[in-house]
Design an enzyme around this catalytic site. Sequence first.
Site, PDB file in Angstrom:
ATOM      1  N   CYS A  12     125.938  10.773 -12.800  1.00 23.94           N
ATOM      2  CA  CYS A  12     125.518   9.553 -12.695  1.00 23.94           C
ATOM      3  C   CYS A  12     126.637   8.773 -13.572  1.00 23.94           C
ATOM      4  O   CYS A  12     126.847   7.735 -12.711  1.00 23.94           O
ATOM      5  CB  CYS A  12     124.131   9.232 -13.123  1.00 23.94           C
ATOM      6  SG  CYS A  12     122.998  10.307 -12.652  1.00 23.94           S
ATOM      7  N   ARG A  32     119.887  11.015  -5.216  1.00 26.02           N
ATOM      8  CA  ARG A  32     120.879   9.944  -5.167  1.00 26.02           C
ATOM      9  C   ARG A  32     121.026   9.422  -3.559  1.00 26.02           C
ATOM     10  O   ARG A  32     121.550   9.986  -2.814  1.00 26.02           O
ATOM     11  CB  ARG A  32     122.389  10.836  -5.445  1.00 26.02           C
ATOM     12  CG  ARG A  32     122.302  11.428  -6.742  1.00 26.02           C
ATOM     13  CD  ARG A  32     123.861  12.331  -7.167  1.00 26.02           C
ATOM     14  NE  ARG A  32     123.470  13.106  -8.042  1.00 26.02           N
ATOM     15  CZ  ARG A  32     123.638  12.513  -9.185  1.00 26.02           C
ATOM     16  NH1 ARG A  32     123.985  11.353  -9.483  1.00 26.02           N
ATOM     17  NH2 ARG A  32     123.650  13.320 -10.344  1.00 26.02           N
TER      18      ARG A  32
END
Lengths: 216, 78
Positions: free
Chosen positions: A51, A128
Amino acid sequence: MEEAPAGTLPRLGEKAPEFEAMTTHGKLKLSDFRGSWLVMFSHPADFTPVCTTEFIAFAKIYDELQKRNVQLLGLSVDSVSSHIAWIRNIEEKFGVKIPFPVIADLDKKVSQLYGMIMPGESKTETARCVFVIDPNGIVRAMIYYPLTTGRNTDEILRLIDALQTTDKHHVATPANWRPGDDVIVPPPATQEAAEERLREGYECKDWYFCKKKLPG
Amino acid sequence: MGCVSPDGRPTESGKKLLQAAVESRTPEEIAEETKLPLFRVRSGLRDLTEAGYLREEGGRYLLTDSGKEALRKAGVVV
């Protein structure tokens, strides 16, 4: 962390569900973005390595997105304080300022509204996901990546260029299209149009497969 | 946008928006003047209106007496 139901999935071509959420830039509504394109993306958790690489990559395309009238909006189920601490850490450790707001979806309202939780992968974190929403609030594209795989922000820029080209010129774009490449003329809907098509000077392999160059 | 601090006072961004709304303006006009993204202006104007510093009439934002007072305290002549 509490398990969340997977929620609904938005559909392409339909109105993006409205929400109001706390973010690192204060309380925002989806409708605040009306008139701009929006790339809303979720990440599994703050202070995680994949991330972090994605946030840096999104920050790096921020100026290019601004040139295209596109705003960015991040999301995870972490708190605003966690987001602020992580964003400050990214700036301190990597020298990259995060210029876009990030939703703190602690109650998972937005995650569920947009189907960002994939229980087969994780019952508590968002996958995601990327939602491209146009200036009229319509969902124009969706991308889903698993927890293990960082996204390609170059593809997101390419996708925006393709969608904006489609809107501006009423054309489609072929596989791996890049700005400047030839575009696809939509297939004709009638036999008459198919015959006319072949006389219009396009580069045609056949009546259904014609390309053209866009003006400069 | 975080235009109102937890103690109810306008933040620096809030003051910037209040200053831009000295004359009745639309969010688009305020975004143009402040060079802030429109989404941030819209959310900021909403915060400031809820806090009583602005009022909205027909899509245009105007300072209330509290808004004028907040600017005076910030040293801005209204």
